[in-house]
Design a protein around this motif. Structure first.
Motif, PDB file in Angstrom:
ATOM      1  N   LEU B 371       0.838  -1.200   0.000  1.00 15.59           N
ATOM      2  CA  LEU B 371       0.000   0.000   0.000  1.00 15.59           C
ATOM      3  C   LEU B 371       0.877   1.256   0.000  1.00 15.59           C
ATOM      4  N   THR B 372       2.008   1.187   0.729  1.00 14.25           N
ATOM      5  CA  THR B 372       2.918   2.327   0.732  1.00 14.25           C
ATOM      6  C   THR B 372       3.457   2.597  -0.671  1.00 14.25           C
ATOM      7  N   ILE B 373       3.805   1.510  -1.375  1.00 11.80           N
ATOM      8  CA  ILE B 373       4.294   1.691  -2.746  1.00 11.80           C
ATOM      9  C   ILE B 373       3.221   2.366  -3.593  1.00 11.80           C
ATOM     10  N   PHE B 374       1.978   1.912  -3.449  1.00  6.60           N
ATOM     11  CA  PHE B 374       0.905   2.500  -4.262  1.00  6.60           C
ATOM     12  C   PHE B 374       0.701   3.970  -3.899  1.00  6.60           C
ATOM     13  N   LEU B 375       0.758   4.266  -2.616  1.00  9.27           N
ATOM     14  CA  LEU B 375       0.535   5.652  -2.205  1.00  9.27           C
ATOM     15  C   LEU B 375       1.672   6.547  -2.684  1.00  9.27           C
ATOM     16  N   PRO B 382       9.623   8.996  -7.464  1.00  6.81           N
ATOM     17  CA  PRO B 382      10.392   7.923  -8.082  1.00  6.81           C
ATOM     18  C   PRO B 382      10.943   6.986  -7.021  1.00  6.81           C
ATOM     19  N   PRO B 383      11.247   5.758  -7.312  1.00  8.64           N
ATOM     20  CA  PRO B 383      11.064   5.092  -8.594  1.00  8.64           C
ATOM     21  C   PRO B 383       9.733   4.342  -8.662  1.00  8.64           C
ATOM     22  N   GLY B 455       4.380  -4.177 -10.960  1.00  8.36           N
ATOM     23  CA  GLY B 455       4.162  -3.342 -12.133  1.00  8.36           C
ATOM     24  C   GLY B 455       4.434  -1.880 -11.835  1.00  8.36           C
ATOM     25  N   THR B 456       3.987  -1.435 -10.664  1.00  5.32           N
ATOM     26  CA  THR B 456       4.207  -0.037 -10.291  1.00  5.32           C
ATOM     27  C   THR B 456       5.696   0.268 -10.232  1.00  5.32           C
ATOM     28  N   LEU B 457       6.456  -0.652  -9.642  1.00  5.04           N
ATOM     29  CA  LEU B 457       7.899  -0.418  -9.547  1.00  5.04           C
ATOM     30  C   LEU B 457       8.565  -0.548 -10.918  1.00  5.04           C
ATOM     31  N   TYR B 458       8.090  -1.511 -11.698  1.00  5.89           N
ATOM     32  CA  TYR B 458       8.689  -1.716 -13.013  1.00  5.89           C
ATOM     33  C   TYR B 458       8.548  -0.457 -13.868  1.00  5.89           C
ATOM     34  N   LEU B 459       7.342   0.089 -13.899  1.00  6.61           N
ATOM     35  CA  LEU B 459       7.128   1.307 -14.688  1.00  6.61           C
ATOM     36  C   LEU B 459       7.936   2.471 -14.124  1.00  6.61           C
ATOM     37  N   GLY B 460       8.221   2.414 -12.835  1.00  9.45           N
ATOM     38  CA  GLY B 460       8.989   3.490 -12.236  1.00  9.45           C
ATOM     39  C   GLY B 460      10.470   3.394 -12.530  1.00  9.45           C
ATOM     40  N   VAL B 461      10.931   2.173 -12.782  1.00 11.21           N
ATOM     41  CA  VAL B 461      12.359   2.001 -13.049  1.00 11.21           C
ATOM     42  C   VAL B 461      12.628   2.002 -14.547  1.00 11.21           C
ATOM     43  N   TYR B 462      11.796   1.318 -15.281  1.00 13.29           N
ATOM     44  CA  TYR B 462      12.052   1.208 -16.719  1.00 13.29           C
ATOM     45  C   TYR B 462      10.759   1.413 -17.501  1.00 13.29           C
ATOM     46  N   PRO B 463      10.395   2.671 -17.735  1.00 15.41           N
ATOM     47  CA  PRO B 463       9.106   2.949 -18.383  1.00 15.41           C
ATOM     48  C   PRO B 463       9.144   2.819 -19.902  1.00 15.41           C
ATOM     49  N   ALA B 464      10.321   2.501 -20.457  1.00 12.08           N
ATOM     50  CA  ALA B 464      10.501   2.633 -21.903  1.00 12.08           C
ATOM     51  C   ALA B 464       9.487   1.838 -22.712  1.00 12.08           C
ATOM     52  N   GLN B 465       9.280   0.553 -22.328  1.00 14.47           N
ATOM     53  CA  GLN B 465       8.422  -0.284 -23.166  1.00 14.47           C
ATOM     54  C   GLN B 465       6.994   0.222 -23.214  1.00 14.47           C
ATOM     55  N   VAL B 466       6.445   0.455 -22.030  1.00 15.42           N
ATOM     56  CA  VAL B 466       5.063   0.925 -21.981  1.00 15.42           C
ATOM     57  C   VAL B 466       4.955   2.287 -22.654  1.00 15.42           C
ATOM     58  N   LEU B 467       5.992   3.093 -22.486  1.00 22.70           N
ATOM     59  CA  LEU B 467       5.972   4.413 -23.107  1.00 22.70           C
ATOM     60  C   LEU B 467       5.941   4.293 -24.626  1.00 22.70           C
ATOM     61  N   SER B 468       6.732   3.351 -25.172  1.00 24.42           N
ATOM     62  CA  SER B 468       6.698   3.285 -26.649  1.00 24.42           C
ATOM     63  C   SER B 468       5.379   2.695 -27.130  1.00 24.42           C
ATOM     64  N   ILE B 469       4.797   1.766 -26.340  1.00 23.63           N
ATOM     65  CA  ILE B 469       3.474   1.268 -26.741  1.00 23.63           C
ATOM     66  C   ILE B 469       2.466   2.423 -26.726  1.00 23.63           C
ATOM     67  N   ALA B 470       2.541   3.224 -25.661  1.00 19.71           N
ATOM     68  CA  ALA B 470       1.632   4.368 -25.567  1.00 19.71           C
ATOM     69  C   ALA B 470       1.877   5.326 -26.721  1.00 19.71           C
ATOM     70  N   GLY B 471       3.150   5.491 -27.086  1.00 19.70           N
ATOM     71  CA  GLY B 471       3.478   6.375 -28.188  1.00 19.70           C
ATOM     72  C   GLY B 471       2.911   5.860 -29.499  1.00 19.70           C
ATOM     73  N   GLU B 472       3.014   4.562 -29.692  1.00 17.41           N
ATOM     74  CA  GLU B 472       2.476   3.962 -30.914  1.00 17.41           C
ATOM     75  C   GLU B 472       0.953   4.150 -30.959  1.00 17.41           C
TER      76      GLU B 472
END
Lengths: 510, 476
Positions: B371-375, B382-383, B455-472
């Protein structure tokens, strides 16, 4: 001379591994946990000492630079750039010296020990990262990462009003940082570098056409400055500091006063001045006035504090005022003095908090009127206290003198009235410190509880000796340290000088 | 132009599964009803696989009523993940609350069909149908705790105000049809460029449409229903409303404004600028005084919709990218937070007061740490995913010269710090008041919590993949 393939990453990695090991060790084995944490922090220190030895004093630019893409996607590039220069080198050393001492000071912590030790080591990663990062996003990440462990350290292990202090600390800092984040993003688009590389950004700003309109430069300067000024703290943004310092456990107070505040001053030197030299110069007089108010106000308020820790906390407000004054006096001497004073303040105030912590462990009070005549019952402790205190008020021969002298000298070159007011601050600091010493240590023992206090233990001696030795070394052998900074400060001064209408008093070679 | 059933395979799969589950209710002995939840999760997983396989497909289907593109594909995946998480935390919830499993899961599947159709729709009628399928299922689900007056209140409020807003929207669609002579997105966009955009009918239609969407997305000043509805609904359904349903509305809004109404950008940008500012401020300020964690998260979700609008107002591919990335991050952290709340609330949702979280930090490390991570992610530190979400949104907004709104967002989120911290303070820095009651953490909920935290931590450390999907998906 390269000492390893990734020297700076290694520096971050050692405490991080230490934190992981502490987390994985079985809880309940308190001694094991404490030793593991201490060894990790000592290893970090040793490695930083190796870096210090391999540092090239002649070069003012960044050394041991590591650069790699962190990620690059959809037109966004964030890089992992670490580098060390004369301004950050000593702060890194200061951090790695103070963390083992802070760990030693918490040898008696029993409550949730594992989390406590892991927080301190994680905090070390964050702080070192702040001093090493050269990509603005990376810097911001470390800046925030250092916030969380400190928040927990104050909030969980602090004293009575710890929650109020922790939340106040967090909100003040974070509000400033969020503005800085907005500033970073705006800067990124205005410069069009396509990445957040600090060196590249400064390069774009240097070259020919002014990339920022005056209004925009003011606005961006303000966004960055606020984030750093909260941390330093610059009057009137200092109100979180006495609460946080007083309520924090000893180790956290040491780190807070010793290095966390320096992150703010470091940010001013590393980001505000080189990125926005013109706005810095325009606003320098106003900021100097705030710094002077901080110096005098901090000293006067410190004088009337009934609580030892609060007294030291307000003395920090006053001393950091000197640092800000030095930075914004725009002369070579004053800037170098400010950088030096940061380190010295870290050592001496860190030691003062250690000393107050030792007393608190014995009497569970920090009220000055509860003490008196401690010199009789604790002679070794009193002697150590006195030496540290003298270092703090700037007695020649100890570190404080060099920093304050350089700042005053440099300020004198640019503004005589400012220097005159600042000198009053020096006098006042001697007054409140010595008066406090008199009330706590001298005279006759009035209270029965003070009669049979045990003197310093071996562990306590072990954490004070390095601090005192360092303070002496910085006072007598200041050349060793000043030499490492000369070229980098010179580079910064050149950067400022090259901007139109900005006058910087150059180094006259003395 | 033809039917092309394959394009809507995930939706068809879900609809068929929903009908089959409904048919199974009377046949299945009551002890076996638990299986319905797992069957629904399986159907969602199958639909997710299909949607993933269809990623990259383009072109119209159902005679131009829907159109496959990257935006729809990405949105569909997001909704399916969100619904799957909701389904997984619902299974143990229904068992614990001794509620019937029967109608619940078919309704959830139908709601997902609705969201998914909204994402791929290319016609206002289709969009409206999708929204109605989503809404009607959600009205029923919000009142699923029939024995609880709060749940009844929630359903009734949601239904009445929802119906009201639907009327606005339908009226808007009618006016737009009158002005443009078509309900197809392409037809309206074309009419707009041919001078219709300036006519009063067209603008009124657009305005009414925005009012309808504003209601559904809980944008200030049309947000007032949200706290009561979120508080009264069963926790998993609150999560569904706050994440899947809200994301569906926002993505549809994004598509409409960016693709159909760019000609009226000046008008809707001004309107949304005000709405965004008001939403951020009201959401954050009102959350400060909440004492119930569901209400707190309700106001927090209002505030986050305000941030997301930044990317919509930017009216650029980068803005759309920011919105999509933020929605992904927001979904992870909000679903995770509600999953923790679901588990922690225990029978009859007795423990949803903030005070109930006192001192649980060390007793339930899994719940409190995640819950702390989510908050922290909701704060934007970051991260964690929330940090990059804010960074990308802010940079899109700065690029679009929305500096003032960015500063406002920064200040509003600084206000928001306090209430998120409050919960962390309670968990870790206060002593528990009463002797603890055990908190059983069912396996499915545990998996959801851990996945969302990872997932929350993953996107915080390495957002590149999701970001490029979002970009596409945003057409960058």
């Amino acid at each position: 001379m390269p000492v390893a393939a990734y020297p700076l990453s290694l520096l971050l990695l050692i405490p991080a591994i230490g934190a992981a090991v502490v987390c994985l060790l079985p809880s309940g084995r308190d001694r094991l946990l404490k030793w593991a944490a201490l060894i990790a922090s000592l290893a970090t220190f040793l490695w930083s000492a190796v870096l210090f030895r391999n540092f090239d004093n002649q070069s003012g630019s960044f050394q041991m630079v590591e650069q790699a893409d962190w990620f690059r996607a959809a037109g966004f590039q964030v890089q992992y750039i670490l580098g060390l220069d004369g301004i950050s080198l000593l702060l890194v050393l200061l951090t790695t010296v103070l963390i083992p001492l802070a760990l030693l000071s918490s040898w008696n912590v029993k409550d949730k020990l594992k989390l406590y030790l892991a927080s301190i080591l994680l905090l070390e990663v964050g702080i070192l990262g702040v001093f090493l990062a050269l990509d603005l996003i990376l810097f911001y990440v470390f800046w925030e990462v250092s916030l969380i462990p400190m928040y927990f350290l104050i909030g969980i292990w602090g004293s009575r009003r710890r929650i109020y202090a922790a939340v106040k600390f967090f909100i003040y800092t974070m509000a400033g940082s969020l503005l800085m984040l907005a500033g970073i993003v705006i800067l990124y688009f205005l410069l069009g570098t396509g990445n957040f590389d600090l060196v590249e950004m400064i390069g774009v700003l240097r070259g020919g056409e002014p990339a920022l309109s005056p209004g925009m430069e003011y606005a961006l300067f303000a966004m960055f400055f606020l984030a750093f000024a909260v941390k330093v703290p610059v009057f009137p943004l200092h109100t979180w500091l006495p609460d946080a310092h007083t309520e924090a456990p000893t180790a956290a107070s040491v780190i807070l006063a010793g290095v966390l505040l320096k992150m703010g001053a470091y940010g001013l030197l590393r980001f505000c001045l080189p990125l926005f030299p013109w706005a810095s110069a325009q606003l320098a007089p106003a900021i100097c006035i705030l710094a002077l108010i901080g110096i005098i106000y901090g000293a006067l308020v410190a004088m009337v504090q009934p609580d030892l820790k609060r007294l030291v906390a307000y003395s920090s407000v006053s001393h950091l005022g000197f640092v800000v004054l030095g930075i914004f006096s725009f002369s070579f001497q004053s800037m170098e003095g400010a950088a030096y004073q940061m380190v010295n303040h870290g050592v001496s105030t860190g030691a003062l908090f250690l000393l107050v912590g030792i007393l608190y462990d014995r009497r569970h009070t920090r009220r000055i009127d509860e003490f008196g005549g401690l010199a009789h019952s604790m002679p070794r402790y009193s002697a150590c206290f006195f030496v540290v205190l003298l270092g703090s008020i700037g007695l020649p021969g100890l570190g404080g003198f060099v920093g304050e002298f350089l700042i005053l000298q440099g300020t004198f070159l640019t503004s005589v009235p400012a220097a005159a007011v600042a000198v009053c601050g020096v006098v006042l600091s001697a007054a409140y410190m010595l008066w406090m010493y008199q009330r706590v240590f001298l005279g006759r023992v009035e209270k029965e509880a003070n009669r049979r206090l045990p003197d310093l233990s071996f562990r306590e001696g072990a954490m004070l000796i390095p601090a005192i030795a360092l303070s002496l070394w910085m006072g007598i052998g200041s050349g060793t340290f000043l030499r490492t900074m000369d070229s980098s400060i010179q580079l910064l001064v050149d950067r400022l000088d090259q901007v139109q209408n900005v006058q910087v008093v150059q180094n006259d070679g003395s | 132009m033809d039917l092309n059933y394959a394009a809507l395979l995930p939706e068809i799969l879900l609809a068929v599964a929903g009908i089959l589950l409904m048919l199974a209710i009377p046949v299945l002995p009551s002890r076996q009803q638990v299986r319905l939840g797992y069957a629904a999760s399986l159907a969602l997983a199958a639909a997710l696989v299909t949607a993933l396989l269809q990623w990259g497909d383009h072109g119209p289907a159902f005679f131009g009523m829907v159109s496959m593109d990257a935006l729809g594909g990405a949105a569909r995946i997001l909704f399916l993940v969100s619904s799957a998480a909701v389904a997984l935390i619902s299974v143990s919830y229904l068992k614990r609350e001794r509620l019937r499993h029967g109608e619940y899961f078919p309704l959830l599947l139908m709601a997902t069909v609705g969201m998914s159709l909204m994402a791929v729709s290319a016609d206002l009628i289709m969009t409206f149908l999708g929204l109605e399928i989503l809404s009607i299922s959600s009205y029923v689900l919000a009142g699923y705790r029939r024995g609880d007056p709060r749940s009844n209140e929630s359903a009734l409020k949601y239904f009445l105000l929802g119906a009201f807003s639907t009327a606005f929207m339908l009226y808007g669609i009618a006016l737009l049809y009158g002005a443009a002579g078509s309900t197809k997105y392409a037809g309206i966009a074309e009419a707009a460029t041919q001078g219709q955009a300036e006519t009063a009918t067209f603008l009124l239609g657009l305005g009414l449409l925005l009012v309808g969407f504003g209601f559904k997305a809980a944008l200030a000043p049309l947000h007032v229903w949200t706290p009561d509805v979120y508080q009264g609904a069963p926790v998993p359904i609150t999560a569904h409303l706050a994440v899947g349903s809200k994301a569906a509305v926002l993505i549809t809004l994004l598509r409409l404004l960016h693709q159909v109404f760019p000609a009226s950008a000046d008008q809707w940008q001004t309107l949304l600028w005000i709405a965004s500012a008001a939403t951020m401020i009201i959401g954050n300020v009102a959350a400060l005084t909440q004492t119930d964690v569901k209400r707190l998260l309700a106001y927090s979700s209002i505030a986050h919709a305000g941030y997301i609008l930044l990317g919509v107002i930017a009216n650029s591919p980068r803005g759309a990218q920011g919105v999509l990335f933020y929605l992904a991050a927001y979904s992870l952290m909000t679903l995770g937070a509600f999953a923790v709340v679901q588990v922690f609330a225990r029978r009859e949702e007795r423990f949803t007061k903030l005070e109930d979280f006192r001192g649980i930090g060390y007793r339930h490390p899994l719940l409190s740490v995640s819950l702390t991570i989510f908050l922290l992610s909701l704060i934007g530190i970051p991260p964690t995913a929330g940090f990059y979400g804010k960074l990308f949104l802010f940079s899109a907004a700065v690029e679009a010269d929305l500096v003032a709104l960015v500063i406002l967002a920064v200040l509003a989120s600084a206000v928001g710090l306090y209430y998120y911290l409050q919960l962390i303070v309670l968990m870790f820095m206060k002593e528990a008041a009463s002797p603890p009651e055990p908190v059983p953490v069912p396996l499915a909920a545990r998996i959801v919590i851990l996945l969302m935290a990872a997932g929350t931590l993953y996107l915080g450390v390495y957002p590149a993949q999701v970001l490029s999907i979002a970009g596409e998906a945003a057409g960058l």
